[in-house]
Design a protein around this motif. Structure first.
Motif, PDB file in Angstrom:
ATOM      1  N   ASP A 121     -67.815  42.321  48.332  1.00  0.00           N
ATOM      2  CA  ASP A 121     -68.378  40.399  47.792  1.00  0.00           C
ATOM      3  C   ASP A 121     -68.973  39.998  49.201  1.00  0.00           C
ATOM      4  OD1 ASP A 121     -67.666  42.004  45.437  1.00  0.00           O
ATOM      5  OD2 ASP A 121     -64.855  41.227  45.680  1.00  0.00           O
ATOM      6  N   LEU A 122     -67.995  39.639  50.142  1.00  0.00           N
ATOM      7  CA  LEU A 122     -69.001  38.922  51.127  1.00  0.00           C
ATOM      8  C   LEU A 122     -70.319  38.862  51.859  1.00  0.00           C
ATOM      9  CD1 LEU A 122     -67.918  36.056  52.669  1.00  0.00           C
ATOM     10  CD2 LEU A 122     -67.696  37.470  54.573  1.00  0.00           C
TER      11      LEU A 122
ATOM     12  N   ASP B 163     -72.258  37.574  48.388  1.00  0.00           N
ATOM     13  CA  ASP B 163     -72.954  36.081  48.637  1.00  0.00           C
ATOM     14  C   ASP B 163     -73.251  36.061  49.859  1.00  0.00           C
ATOM     15  OD1 ASP B 163     -72.276  33.987  46.997  1.00  0.00           O
ATOM     16  OD2 ASP B 163     -70.698  33.374  48.680  1.00  0.00           O
ATOM     17  N   ARG B 164     -73.026  36.210  51.166  1.00  0.00           N
ATOM     18  CA  ARG B 164     -73.998  35.529  51.700  1.00  0.00           C
ATOM     19  C   ARG B 164     -75.238  36.035  52.086  1.00  0.00           C
ATOM     20  NH1 ARG B 164     -70.415  32.480  53.721  1.00  0.00           N
ATOM     21  NH2 ARG B 164     -68.619  31.925  52.298  1.00  0.00           N
TER      22      ARG B 164
ATOM     23  N   MET C  29     -59.705  42.305  56.090  1.00  0.00           N
ATOM     24  CA  MET C  29     -60.093  42.498  55.122  1.00  0.00           C
ATOM     25  C   MET C  29     -60.283  43.786  54.127  1.00  0.00           C
ATOM     26  SD  MET C  29     -64.110  40.647  54.792  1.00  0.00           S
ATOM     27  CE  MET C  29     -62.637  38.957  54.521  1.00  0.00           C
ATOM     28  N   THR C  30     -60.338  43.663  53.162  1.00  0.00           N
ATOM     29  CA  THR C  30     -60.856  44.663  52.523  1.00  0.00           C
ATOM     30  C   THR C  30     -62.079  45.350  52.055  1.00  0.00           C
ATOM     31  OG1 THR C  30     -60.013  44.224  50.737  1.00  0.00           O
ATOM     32  CG2 THR C  30     -58.083  44.748  51.124  1.00  0.00           C
TER      33      THR C  30
ATOM     34  N   TYR D 156     -69.012  33.766  57.855  1.00  0.00           N
ATOM     35  CA  TYR D 156     -68.597  33.067  57.630  1.00  0.00           C
ATOM     36  C   TYR D 156     -68.061  31.398  58.707  1.00  0.00           C
ATOM     37  CZ  TYR D 156     -65.792  37.359  58.339  1.00  0.00           C
ATOM     38  OH  TYR D 156     -65.471  38.294  57.861  1.00  0.00           O
TER      39      TYR D 156
ATOM     40  N   GLU E 223     -64.399  44.166  61.915  1.00  0.00           N
ATOM     41  CA  GLU E 223     -62.762  43.121  61.849  1.00  0.00           C
ATOM     42  C   GLU E 223     -63.346  42.799  63.253  1.00  0.00           C
ATOM     43  OE1 GLU E 223     -57.926  42.088  61.408  1.00  0.00           O
ATOM     44  OE2 GLU E 223     -58.688  44.118  61.564  1.00  0.00           O
TER      45      GLU E 223
ATOM     46  N   ASP F  21     -63.551  45.747  49.648  1.00  0.00           N
ATOM     47  CA  ASP F  21     -63.985  44.838  48.064  1.00  0.00           C
ATOM     48  C   ASP F  21     -64.181  44.035  48.798  1.00  0.00           C
ATOM     49  OD1 ASP F  21     -64.388  47.560  46.833  1.00  0.00           O
ATOM     50  OD2 ASP F  21     -62.140  46.508  46.253  1.00  0.00           O
ATOM     51  N   HIS F  22     -63.573  43.184  49.785  1.00  0.00           N
ATOM     52  CA  HIS F  22     -63.379  41.759  50.119  1.00  0.00           C
ATOM     53  C   HIS F  22     -64.937  41.307  50.689  1.00  0.00           C
ATOM     54  CE1 HIS F  22     -58.732  40.576  49.215  1.00  0.00           C
ATOM     55  NE2 HIS F  22     -59.922  40.858  47.997  1.00  0.00           N
ATOM     56  N   VAL F  23     -64.998  42.514  51.701  1.00  0.00           N
ATOM     57  CA  VAL F  23     -66.444  42.762  52.645  1.00  0.00           C
ATOM     58  C   VAL F  23     -67.063  42.592  51.839  1.00  0.00           C
ATOM     59  CG1 VAL F  23     -67.659  43.692  54.438  1.00  0.00           C
ATOM     60  CG2 VAL F  23     -64.902  43.519  54.595  1.00  0.00           C
TER      61      VAL F  23
END
Length: 203
Positions: free
Chosen positions: A8-9, A12-13, A1-2, A202, A154, A4-6
Motif C-alpha cells: 500500500d505504501l 501510494d508514494r 510492517m506487513t 517515509y 525493514e 500488505d502495508h508495504v
C-alpha cells in the motif's frame, strides 16, 4: 510492517511507470558538494528493485557484480543496465532482470518508479520497484553476476542503518552512503538509491 502495508505504501508514494521526467535529482555527488558537469549527456539506464512479499518478511533481491566487469566490478547492485534502442525504461529494467538473475517479466509485477540517480560514470539510472510473484527461480548469469541474495526491507528502510562512509578517490576524499548488512557491503549508487527510496516512502 506487513507485506500488505508495504504494498500500500509503495502504491501510494511511487511515481507511475510512464512518468516522463527522468532528470536525476539524486546522485553520487550528493554528499560531496559536486554539481553535475555542465553539458554532460547522461547515458540512460534502468534497474529493478525486486521485492519479495511472500514466504516471510518483505525483502529486496540484490546482486553481487562479477569481479571482471569493466565498471563497478565486485559491487552490490540491483539488476539493470543501459537502455537499448527502441525500448522503454521499464522494458530495459525487466529485460536486464531476466538476463542477470533469470526472473522472467511475467514473474514481476511493476509497482512504480522513484527518483532517477546520476552516477559519476555518466549514467542516469531510473529505478523501478517490482514485486516478484511466487514461482520464480533465481538463476544468476555468471558472466555478470557473482551472487544473488536477499536483504530485509525493514533493515534497508531503517534510517539508523544509513551510514555515511568516506574513502580517497583520485586524490580527494569522497563521501557516500553505505548500508552494511551481515557480510555484504551495500554502498555507492545502490545505497544512494535505497536512501532515496526511503525518503520517498517515509520522508
Amino acid at each position: 510492517m506487513t507485506p500488505d502495508h508495504v504494498l500500500d505504501l509503495l502504491r501510494d508514494r511511487l511515481d507511475p511507470l510512464d512518468a516522463e521526467d527522468c532528470t536525476p535529482v539524486r546522485g553520487d555527488g550528493d554528499l560531496n558538494g559536486l554539481p553535475s558537469p555542465t553539458g554532460r549527456i547522461l547515458k540512460p539506464a534502468a534497474v529493478l528493485a525486486p521485492l519479495i512479499l511472500h514466504d516471510g518478511p518483505p525483502r529486496f533481491v540484490l546482486t553481487l557484480r562479477a569481479d571482471h566487469l569493466p565498471t563497478h566490478a565486485g559491487q552490490i547492485s540491483f539488476p539493470g543496465g543501459r537502455v537499448e534502442a527502441g525500448e522503454s525504461l521499464a522494458e530495459a529494467a525487466l529485460r536486464e532482470t531476466e538476463e542477470e538473475i533469470g526472473v522472467a517479466r511475467d514473474h514481476v509485477d511493476l509497482i512504480g518508479r522513484f527518483d532517477a540517480y546520476e552516477t559519476v560514470t555518466g549514467y542516469a539510472i531510473n529505478p523501478f520497484v517490482g514485486i516478484l510473484k511466487p514461482g520464480f527461480t533465481l538463476t544468476p548469469e555468471p558472466g555478470e553476476v557473482a551472487d544473488v541474495f536477499e536483504t530485509p526491507f525493514e533493515f534497508l528502510m531503517d534510517a539508523a542503518n544509513h551510514q555515511r562512509h568516506s574513502r580517497e578517490f583520485q586524490g580527494r576524499m569522497r563521501h557516500f552512503y553505505a548500508m552494511p548488512w551481515q557480510d555484504r557491503y551495500i554502498w555507492g549508487a545502490t545505497a544512494g538509491m535505497l536512501k532515496s527510496l526511503h525518503g520517498r516512502l517515509y520522508g
